[in-house]
Design an enzyme around this catalytic site. Structure first.
Site, PDB file in Angstrom:
ATOM      1  N   SER A   2       0.960  -1.168  -0.080  1.00 48.22           N
ATOM      2  CA  SER A   2      -0.022   0.203  -0.086  1.00 48.22           C
ATOM      3  C   SER A   2       0.916   1.206  -0.022  1.00 48.22           C
ATOM      4  O   SER A   2       1.923   1.253   0.595  1.00 48.22           O
ATOM      5  CB  SER A   2      -1.016  -0.021   1.248  1.00 48.22           C
ATOM      6  OG  SER A   2      -0.152   0.048   2.301  1.00 48.22           O
ATOM      7  N   ASN A  53      -8.987   9.374 -26.154  1.00 45.61           N
ATOM      8  CA  ASN A  53      -7.767   9.964 -25.812  1.00 45.61           C
ATOM      9  C   ASN A  53      -7.223  10.616 -27.240  1.00 45.61           C
ATOM     10  O   ASN A  53      -6.774  11.580 -27.446  1.00 45.61           O
ATOM     11  CB  ASN A  53      -6.738   9.417 -25.181  1.00 45.61           C
ATOM     12  CG  ASN A  53      -6.977   9.223 -23.577  1.00 45.61           C
ATOM     13  OD1 ASN A  53      -7.889   9.974 -23.048  1.00 45.61           O
ATOM     14  ND2 ASN A  53      -6.445   8.390 -22.917  1.00 45.61           N
ATOM     15  N   PHE A 108      -7.041  -1.634 -13.859  1.00 47.27           N
ATOM     16  CA  PHE A 108      -8.246  -1.308 -14.719  1.00 47.27           C
ATOM     17  C   PHE A 108      -9.533  -2.083 -14.320  1.00 47.27           C
ATOM     18  O   PHE A 108      -9.399  -3.140 -14.249  1.00 47.27           O
ATOM     19  CB  PHE A 108      -7.624  -1.536 -16.071  1.00 47.27           C
ATOM     20  CG  PHE A 108      -8.669  -0.929 -17.214  1.00 47.27           C
ATOM     21  CD1 PHE A 108      -8.593   0.312 -17.473  1.00 47.27           C
ATOM     22  CD2 PHE A 108      -9.642  -1.646 -17.706  1.00 47.27           C
ATOM     23  CE1 PHE A 108      -9.581   0.908 -18.373  1.00 47.27           C
ATOM     24  CE2 PHE A 108     -10.610  -1.386 -18.855  1.00 47.27           C
ATOM     25  CZ  PHE A 108     -10.638   0.137 -18.882  1.00 47.27           C
ATOM     26  N   GLN A 120      -2.760  -4.811 -23.887  1.00 49.65           N
ATOM     27  CA  GLN A 120      -3.237  -6.239 -23.907  1.00 49.65           C
ATOM     28  C   GLN A 120      -2.323  -7.254 -24.522  1.00 49.65           C
ATOM     29  O   GLN A 120      -2.816  -8.420 -24.432  1.00 49.65           O
ATOM     30  CB  GLN A 120      -4.555  -6.406 -24.905  1.00 49.65           C
ATOM     31  CG  GLN A 120      -5.853  -5.423 -24.075  1.00 49.65           C
ATOM     32  CD  GLN A 120      -6.412  -6.213 -23.294  1.00 49.65           C
ATOM     33  OE1 GLN A 120      -5.856  -7.091 -22.469  1.00 49.65           O
ATOM     34  NE2 GLN A 120      -7.901  -6.038 -23.125  1.00 49.65           N
ATOM     35  N   THR A 158       7.062   3.484 -30.469  1.00 46.28           N
ATOM     36  CA  THR A 158       7.452   4.547 -29.590  1.00 46.28           C
ATOM     37  C   THR A 158       8.438   4.139 -28.658  1.00 46.28           C
ATOM     38  O   THR A 158       8.267   2.878 -27.976  1.00 46.28           O
ATOM     39  CB  THR A 158       6.254   5.246 -29.187  1.00 46.28           C
ATOM     40  OG1 THR A 158       5.665   4.072 -28.200  1.00 46.28           O
ATOM     41  CG2 THR A 158       5.114   5.694 -30.158  1.00 46.28           C
ATOM     42  N   GLY A 165       9.480   6.376 -25.821  1.00 48.35           N
ATOM     43  CA  GLY A 165       9.557   7.443 -24.775  1.00 48.35           C
ATOM     44  C   GLY A 165      10.417   8.597 -24.960  1.00 48.35           C
ATOM     45  O   GLY A 165      10.214   9.173 -26.010  1.00 48.35           O
ATOM     46  N   GLY A 224      12.092   9.056 -28.319  1.00 46.59           N
ATOM     47  CA  GLY A 224      11.251   9.310 -29.675  1.00 46.59           C
ATOM     48  C   GLY A 224      10.531   8.157 -30.255  1.00 46.59           C
ATOM     49  O   GLY A 224      10.050   7.414 -29.446  1.00 46.59           O
ATOM     50  N   ASP A 226      -1.202   7.820 -26.595  1.00 43.63           N
ATOM     51  CA  ASP A 226      -2.541   8.110 -27.227  1.00 43.63           C
ATOM     52  C   ASP A 226      -2.213   9.390 -28.034  1.00 43.63           C
ATOM     53  O   ASP A 226      -2.826   9.528 -29.117  1.00 43.63           O
ATOM     54  CB  ASP A 226      -3.527   8.283 -26.076  1.00 43.63           C
ATOM     55  CG  ASP A 226      -3.706   6.818 -25.399  1.00 43.63           C
ATOM     56  OD1 ASP A 226      -3.367   5.769 -25.948  1.00 43.63           O
ATOM     57  OD2 ASP A 226      -4.220   6.786 -24.403  1.00 43.63           O
TER      58      ASP A 226
END
Length: 318
Positions: free
Chosen positions: A36, A52, A116, A170, A220, A222, A225, A253
C-alpha cells in the site's frame, strides 16, 4: 478522411506518490506481501484510449468517430467530447453499469503502477462494424474487451477495411497466435518498445518478419522518440523538448492522435511522426489525458521551431 476508433472509454483516477516505487518494493517478497502506498494527490480525469486519441485528432481539426460501450455515468463525458469535435453517436450506453475506470499511481521518477476496471467496456463486442451506415477509411483497433479485439480485426478483414492494430497493454494477455492473426491483415501496427519485445517473443517473429505482415510499423520509445518502418525504410522521429514534465499518462495516445491527423491529410510518414511527437509533448506537460489544449496556429508555430514541414501544415490553418 473517416477514421473510426474502437477501444476503451474510461474515467482515469490519477494519483501521485511522493517517492520511488523501486525503493519501496522488495522483489523477493512480492509473493507474500500486501503493498500500500500513501499518495499525496488524486484527480478524476476523462480517459480511455479511443477518446484520448480522438481528442488530439479533434484539436488538429479532424472529426473522428468513436465506437464503444459506456456506462450510465457517461453523460458529462459525452457532452465534453461533442463540444471538442468528436463524433460520439456510436458510443452506446449499457444500462446498469459504470463506465470503465483506470487507476494509476505515478512516482517521482515517472514510474507507474496501474489497475483497470472494465465496467461497460466488457460489452464492446455487442457492437459491429457490419451495422455501420458507411464503411470507414480506417478503423483503429485499440485495447478493449478481449472478444471485441478479436471481432473488429476479423470484421475489417471480411469487409475490406484498412485497420490499425494497437494491442498496447493487452499484449500481456494475448497469445502469440492471436497477435499473429490480427497483425496479418493490419495496415498499421503501433506499439512501444517494451510491447514490441513481447510481440516478437510471443510470435517468434523478428522485426523483418513482422514487416512481412504489416505495411507500417511504428514503435514509440519514450524519451528516445519513435521509429517508423515502412517499405524497407526506417525513419527516426525525435522528441520535442518539453517545457515541463507533469504526467506521462496518455502521451502515447496523443502521439497516435497527432500521427493520424497527419495521415488523414496524406502527409509523408516522417511528417506524420513529427506531428505525433509534438502532440505527445503537449500531453506530457499537463495532468490527465485530455487537459492539453492549443490553437492550430499555436501548434504550427511551435512545430516549426523544431521541424521543417515545408509549408504543408498551412492546410491546418485554413
Amino acid at each position: 478522411m473517416d477514421i473510426l476508433l474502437t477501444g476503451s472509454v474510461a474515467y482515469d483516477y490519477l494519483m501521485t506518490f511522493p517517492g520511488l516505487f523501486k525503493e519501496q518494493i522488495l522483489p523477493e517478497r512480492l509473493a507474500s506481501i500486501s503493498l500500500s502506498f500513501l499518495v499525496e494527490s488524486m484527480s478524476k480525469q476523462r480517459g480511455g484510449i479511443a477518446p484520448n486519441i480522438a481528442y488530439t485528432m479533434a484539436l488538429l481539426g479532424e472529426k473522428p468517430r468513436v465506437m464503444a460501450t459506456v456506462g450510465e455515468d457517461f453523460g458529462d463525458y459525452r457532452a465534453w467530447l461533442d463540444a471538442k469535435g468528436v463524433d460520439t453517436d456510436l458510443m452506446k450506453v449499457v444500462p446498469g453499469l459504470f463506465t470503465a475506470s483506470f487507476f494509476a499511481t505515478t512516482d517521482t521518477d515517472s514510474a507507474q503502477i496501474a489497475s483497470f476496471y472494465p465496467g461497460a467496456m466488457a460489452h464492446s463486442a455487442t457492437q459491429s462494424l457490419k451495422d455501420l451506415d458507411s464503411k470507414p477509411d480506417l478503423v483503429i483497433v485499440s485495447p478493449s474487451a478481449p472478444d471485441a479485439m478479436m471481432k473488429f480485426p476479423a470484421e475489417c478483414r471480411e469487409l475490406g477495411i484498412k485497420y490499425l492494430y494497437d494491442p498496447s497493454q493487452q499484449v500481456l494477455r494475448l497469445e502469440g497466435a492471436e497477435l499473429a492473426r490480427d497483425m496479418e491483415g493490419a495496415y498499421f501496427l503501433f506499439c512501444n518498445d517494451y510491447e514490441f519485445g513481447l510481440i516478437s517473443k510471443k510470435t517468434g517473429w523478428s522485426l523483418d518478419q513482422i514487416l512481412e505482415h504489416v505495411q507500417v510499423l511504428v514503435i514509440t520509445r519514450g524519451k528516445d522518440g519513435a521509429d517508423l518502418y515502412v517499405g524497407g525504410d526506417a525513419v527516426h522521429i525525435p522528441t520535442v523538448p518539453e517545457d515541463q514534465i507533469v504526467d506521462p499518462t496518455g502521451v502515447g495516445d496523443a502521439f497516435r492522435g497527432g500521427f493520424l491527423a497527419g495521415y488523414s491529410h496524406g502527409f509523408d510518414w516522417k511528417l506524420c511522426g513529427e506531428i505525433g511527437s509534438l502532440s505527445a509533448v503537449y500531453c506530457l506537460e499537463q495532468r490527465g489525458t485530455q487537459n492539453h489544449s492549443y490553437t492550430k496556429e499555436d501548434f504550427v508555430k511551435r512545430f516549426r521551431k523544431h521541424f521543417d514541414d515545408a509549408g504543408k501544415l498551412d492546410v491546418l490553418l485554413k
